[in-house]
Design a protein around this motif. Structure first.
Motif, PDB file in Angstrom:
ATOM      1  N   PHE A 169       0.826  -1.204   0.000  1.00  0.00           N
ATOM      2  CA  PHE A 169       0.000   0.000   0.000  1.00  0.00           C
ATOM      3  C   PHE A 169       0.862   1.256   0.000  1.00  0.00           C
ATOM      4  O   PHE A 169       0.649   2.174  -0.798  1.00  0.00           O
ATOM      5  CB  PHE A 169      -0.912  -0.017   1.239  1.00  0.00           C
ATOM      6  N   ALA A 170       1.861   1.298   0.893  1.00  0.00           N
ATOM      7  CA  ALA A 170       2.693   2.498   1.041  1.00  0.00           C
ATOM      8  C   ALA A 170       3.489   2.790  -0.226  1.00  0.00           C
ATOM      9  O   ALA A 170       3.549   3.938  -0.687  1.00  0.00           O
ATOM     10  CB  ALA A 170       3.639   2.325   2.231  1.00  0.00           C
ATOM     11  N   VAL A 171       4.100   1.768  -0.805  1.00  0.00           N
ATOM     12  CA  VAL A 171       4.940   1.966  -1.995  1.00  0.00           C
ATOM     13  C   VAL A 171       4.100   2.403  -3.190  1.00  0.00           C
ATOM     14  O   VAL A 171       4.445   3.369  -3.892  1.00  0.00           O
ATOM     15  CB  VAL A 171       5.724   0.677  -2.316  1.00  0.00           C
ATOM     16  N   VAL A 172       3.000   1.707  -3.431  1.00  0.00           N
ATOM     17  CA  VAL A 172       2.165   2.033  -4.590  1.00  0.00           C
ATOM     18  C   VAL A 172       1.579   3.434  -4.473  1.00  0.00           C
ATOM     19  O   VAL A 172       1.641   4.231  -5.429  1.00  0.00           O
ATOM     20  CB  VAL A 172       1.033   0.983  -4.748  1.00  0.00           C
ATOM     21  N   PHE A 173       1.048   3.762  -3.315  1.00  0.00           N
ATOM     22  CA  PHE A 173       0.397   5.070  -3.178  1.00  0.00           C
ATOM     23  C   PHE A 173       1.412   6.206  -3.107  1.00  0.00           C
ATOM     24  O   PHE A 173       1.108   7.320  -3.534  1.00  0.00           O
ATOM     25  CB  PHE A 173      -0.538   5.073  -1.970  1.00  0.00           C
ATOM     26  N   LEU A 174       2.620   5.954  -2.600  1.00  0.00           N
ATOM     27  CA  LEU A 174       3.646   6.995  -2.647  1.00  0.00           C
ATOM     28  C   LEU A 174       4.039   7.267  -4.097  1.00  0.00           C
ATOM     29  O   LEU A 174       4.215   8.428  -4.488  1.00  0.00           O
ATOM     30  CB  LEU A 174       4.883   6.582  -1.845  1.00  0.00           C
ATOM     31  N   GLY A 175       4.148   6.212  -4.891  1.00  0.00           N
ATOM     32  CA  GLY A 175       4.459   6.382  -6.301  1.00  0.00           C
ATOM     33  C   GLY A 175       3.380   7.144  -7.036  1.00  0.00           C
ATOM     34  O   GLY A 175       3.667   8.021  -7.864  1.00  0.00           O
ATOM     35  N   LEU A 176       2.122   6.817  -6.764  1.00  0.00           N
ATOM     36  CA  LEU A 176       1.004   7.495  -7.432  1.00  0.00           C
ATOM     37  C   LEU A 176       0.878   8.950  -6.983  1.00  0.00           C
ATOM     38  O   LEU A 176       0.546   9.832  -7.787  1.00  0.00           O
ATOM     39  CB  LEU A 176      -0.305   6.751  -7.143  1.00  0.00           C
ATOM     40  N   ALA A 177       1.167   9.211  -5.716  1.00  0.00           N
ATOM     41  CA  ALA A 177       1.000  10.568  -5.181  1.00  0.00           C
ATOM     42  C   ALA A 177       2.172  11.479  -5.537  1.00  0.00           C
ATOM     43  O   ALA A 177       1.988  12.691  -5.674  1.00  0.00           O
ATOM     44  CB  ALA A 177       0.840  10.513  -3.661  1.00  0.00           C
ATOM     45  N   THR A 178       3.375  10.897  -5.685  1.00  0.00           N
ATOM     46  CA  THR A 178       4.558  11.738  -5.922  1.00  0.00           C
ATOM     47  C   THR A 178       5.290  11.294  -7.187  1.00  0.00           C
ATOM     48  O   THR A 178       5.009  11.774  -8.274  1.00  0.00           O
ATOM     49  CB  THR A 178       5.499  11.715  -4.706  1.00  0.00           C
ATOM     50  N   ASN A 179       6.253  10.394  -7.033  1.00  0.00           N
ATOM     51  CA  ASN A 179       6.991   9.884  -8.191  1.00  0.00           C
ATOM     52  C   ASN A 179       7.552   8.512  -7.852  1.00  0.00           C
ATOM     53  O   ASN A 179       7.614   8.124  -6.684  1.00  0.00           O
ATOM     54  CB  ASN A 179       8.110  10.854  -8.601  1.00  0.00           C
ATOM     55  N   TRP A 180       7.995   7.799  -8.880  1.00  0.00           N
ATOM     56  CA  TRP A 180       8.400   6.412  -8.669  1.00  0.00           C
ATOM     57  C   TRP A 180       9.849   6.273  -8.192  1.00  0.00           C
ATOM     58  O   TRP A 180      10.256   5.205  -7.754  1.00  0.00           O
ATOM     59  CB  TRP A 180       8.151   5.594  -9.938  1.00  0.00           C
ATOM     60  N   VAL A 181      10.611   7.354  -8.257  1.00  0.00           N
ATOM     61  CA  VAL A 181      11.937   7.321  -7.643  1.00  0.00           C
ATOM     62  C   VAL A 181      11.794   7.235  -6.123  1.00  0.00           C
ATOM     63  O   VAL A 181      12.436   6.412  -5.466  1.00  0.00           O
ATOM     64  CB  VAL A 181      12.759   8.568  -8.038  1.00  0.00           C
ATOM     65  N   ALA A 182      10.938   8.096  -5.578  1.00  0.00           N
ATOM     66  CA  ALA A 182      10.687   8.065  -4.135  1.00  0.00           C
ATOM     67  C   ALA A 182      10.077   6.729  -3.721  1.00  0.00           C
ATOM     68  O   ALA A 182      10.468   6.145  -2.696  1.00  0.00           O
ATOM     69  CB  ALA A 182       9.762   9.214  -3.739  1.00  0.00           C
ATOM     70  N   ALA A 183       9.135   6.215  -4.516  1.00  0.00           N
ATOM     71  CA  ALA A 183       8.503   4.934  -4.204  1.00  0.00           C
ATOM     72  C   ALA A 183       9.524   3.797  -4.265  1.00  0.00           C
ATOM     73  O   ALA A 183       9.516   2.884  -3.429  1.00  0.00           O
ATOM     74  CB  ALA A 183       7.358   4.670  -5.176  1.00  0.00           C
ATOM     75  N   GLY A 184      10.431   3.865  -5.254  1.00  0.00           N
ATOM     76  CA  GLY A 184      11.460   2.842  -5.370  1.00  0.00           C
ATOM     77  C   GLY A 184      12.406   2.853  -4.183  1.00  0.00           C
ATOM     78  O   GLY A 184      12.806   1.798  -3.674  1.00  0.00           O
ATOM     79  N   LEU A 185      12.759   4.053  -3.708  1.00  0.00           N
ATOM     80  CA  LEU A 185      13.612   4.161  -2.525  1.00  0.00           C
ATOM     81  C   LEU A 185      12.912   3.601  -1.292  1.00  0.00           C
ATOM     82  O   LEU A 185      13.541   2.942  -0.453  1.00  0.00           O
ATOM     83  CB  LEU A 185      14.005   5.621  -2.288  1.00  0.00           C
ATOM     84  N   LEU A 186      11.612   3.860  -1.170  1.00  0.00           N
ATOM     85  CA  LEU A 186      10.858   3.318  -0.038  1.00  0.00           C
ATOM     86  C   LEU A 186      10.805   1.797  -0.113  1.00  0.00           C
ATOM     87  O   LEU A 186      11.003   1.116   0.899  1.00  0.00           O
ATOM     88  CB  LEU A 186       9.443   3.896  -0.020  1.00  0.00           C
ATOM     89  N   ALA A 187      10.560   1.264  -1.295  1.00  0.00           N
ATOM     90  CA  ALA A 187      10.523  -0.194  -1.457  1.00  0.00           C
ATOM     91  C   ALA A 187      11.868  -0.812  -1.111  1.00  0.00           C
ATOM     92  O   ALA A 187      11.940  -1.845  -0.425  1.00  0.00           O
ATOM     93  CB  ALA A 187      10.130  -0.545  -2.890  1.00  0.00           C
ATOM     94  N   PHE A 188      12.953  -0.181  -1.569  1.00  0.00           N
ATOM     95  CA  PHE A 188      14.283  -0.704  -1.279  1.00  0.00           C
ATOM     96  C   PHE A 188      14.588  -0.618   0.218  1.00  0.00           C
ATOM     97  O   PHE A 188      15.224  -1.511   0.776  1.00  0.00           O
ATOM     98  CB  PHE A 188      15.345   0.066  -2.065  1.00  0.00           C
ATOM     99  N   THR A 189      14.123   0.444   0.875  1.00  0.00           N
ATOM    100  CA  THR A 189      14.329   0.598   2.320  1.00  0.00           C
ATOM    101  C   THR A 189      13.658  -0.532   3.084  1.00  0.00           C
ATOM    102  O   THR A 189      14.251  -1.122   3.999  1.00  0.00           O
ATOM    103  CB  THR A 189      13.773   1.949   2.798  1.00  0.00           C
ATOM    104  N   ILE A 190      12.407  -0.833   2.719  1.00  0.00           N
ATOM    105  CA  ILE A 190      11.686  -1.934   3.374  1.00  0.00           C
ATOM    106  C   ILE A 190      12.412  -3.251   3.134  1.00  0.00           C
ATOM    107  O   ILE A 190      12.620  -4.050   4.062  1.00  0.00           O
ATOM    108  CB  ILE A 190      10.238  -2.005   2.865  1.00  0.00           C
ATOM    109  N   PHE A 191      12.807  -3.491   1.879  1.00  0.00           N
ATOM    110  CA  PHE A 191      13.530  -4.723   1.539  1.00  0.00           C
ATOM    111  C   PHE A 191      14.832  -4.821   2.321  1.00  0.00           C
ATOM    112  O   PHE A 191      15.173  -5.882   2.864  1.00  0.00           O
ATOM    113  CB  PHE A 191      13.809  -4.755   0.033  1.00  0.00           C
ATOM    114  N   PHE A 192      15.571  -3.717   2.402  1.00  0.00           N
ATOM    115  CA  PHE A 192      16.864  -3.715   3.076  1.00  0.00           C
ATOM    116  C   PHE A 192      16.698  -4.025   4.559  1.00  0.00           C
ATOM    117  O   PHE A 192      17.438  -4.841   5.120  1.00  0.00           O
ATOM    118  CB  PHE A 192      17.551  -2.362   2.893  1.00  0.00           C
TER     119      PHE A 192
END
Length: 313
Positions: A111-134
């Motif tokens: 939810f957080a990654v998809v909606f951050l990407g839709l609300a802002t941009n996919w660079v920020a969403a990608g960084l959030l996804a990588f942070t969770i994964f890390f």
């Protein structure tokens, strides 16, 4: 109704999960740091962001941080059950099942990654996804139980939020956002090693290869001093970059002098002294470390506000 049925009903009610138990899965204390540093990264960026979009971005970043906390508790349930500091967490306390924690963590992550990407941009969403994964895979599942450098490398997970906030505003990464990342990254080892010193039995009992367990407490004290000295150089040097300024420099010089003094005091101690006073110096150093990071990012926020007001003049 018999006394037995009344007692059974009371026990089941006692262990029923409440909203606070599910919220505790998200590690709200850690989430506070995530939200604040991401907020600073967002406002320190040179590009303006609409207040509503900014609010949504911080909300989704907070949810992503909470999701990684839930997944961490799911995987570390066995460790949490034997550590005094974590025994009251929802899973070892029997309030939330491991399956529930996993489902909540996965759902909130997506939810957080998809909606951050839709609300802002996919660079920020990608960084959030990588942070969770890390945090979940690299740190929790691999590094934490494998190497005494778990905190050093794993600290990157907690250092990404200001970069995410910056990316929300700019759509990219810059030297300034990397500097904010490095500030948190270098702060993490002395912060957690101080905790490991006065919560030493927890990591011994859980067989977690924290530096205190694998190399002993004297080596840990030396590592704290070295990382604190390196952090001081980095923190003060950042004051001469675009995220710094006179306010930041005043805060950085003052706090790093205090932080370095605390690290030297810890380094000079021996185990007999530490046992005698119940690790008071380590506790004070740990508490100072909490103020340290908030104050540095608060100063960055003030400098950003000064710059923006100057641009309007």
């Amino acid at each position: 109704m018999s006394d037995t049925s009344i007692n059974t009903r009371a026990c089941s009610t006692e262990h029923e999960a409440q909203f606070g138990d599910y919220f505790a899965l998200l590690k709200p204390r850690v989430m506070t740091l995530v939200v604040f540093t991401a907020f600073v990264g967002l406002l320190a960026a040179p590009a303006p962001v609409h207040p509503f979009i900014g609010f949504c971005a911080i909300l989704f970043i907070a949810i992503g941080g909470g999701a990684s906390g839930a997944l961490n508790m799911w995987y570390d349930a066995d460790i949490d059950a034997v550590m005094k500091r974590t025994q009251r967490r929802p899973i070892p306390a029997g309030k939330v099942t491991e399956g529930e924690a996993f489902a909540i963590g996965i759902a909130l992550s997506a939810f957080a990654v998809v909606f951050l990407g839709l609300a802002t941009n996919w660079v920020a969403a990608g960084l959030l996804a990588f942070t969770i994964f890390f945090y979940v895979v690299i740190y929790t599942m691999w590094l934490k139980r494998w190497t005494p450098q778990n905190i050093v490398i794993g600290g990157a997970a907690g250092a990404f939020p200001p970069m995410i906030g910056w990316a929300v505003a700019t759509g990219g990464i810059s030297v300034e956002s990397v500097l904010m990342f490095c500030l948190t990254f270098m702060w993490t080892p002395p912060h957690f090693w101080a905790l490991a010193l006065f919560m030493r039995k927890d990591y011994d009992n859980a067989d977690v290869p924290m530096l205190t367990v694998t190399h002993g407490r004297p080596a840990t004290r030396l590592h704290i001093l070295v990382y604190t000295a390196l952090l001081a150089v980095l923190a003060v040097a950042a004051g001469f970059t675009q995220i710094g300024g006179p306010v930041y420099l005043a805060v950085a010089i003052t706090l790093n002098a205090l932080f370095l003094r605390g690290a030297i005091r810890i380094w000079r101690r021996d185990e007999d002294m530490a046992e005698a006073d119940n690790y008071l110096a380590e506790r004070k150093f740990f508490k100072l470390s909490l103020l340290y990071l908030f104050a540095h990012f608060g100063a960055i926020l003030i400098e950003a506000g000064i710059d923006k007001l100057g641009g309007l003049a």
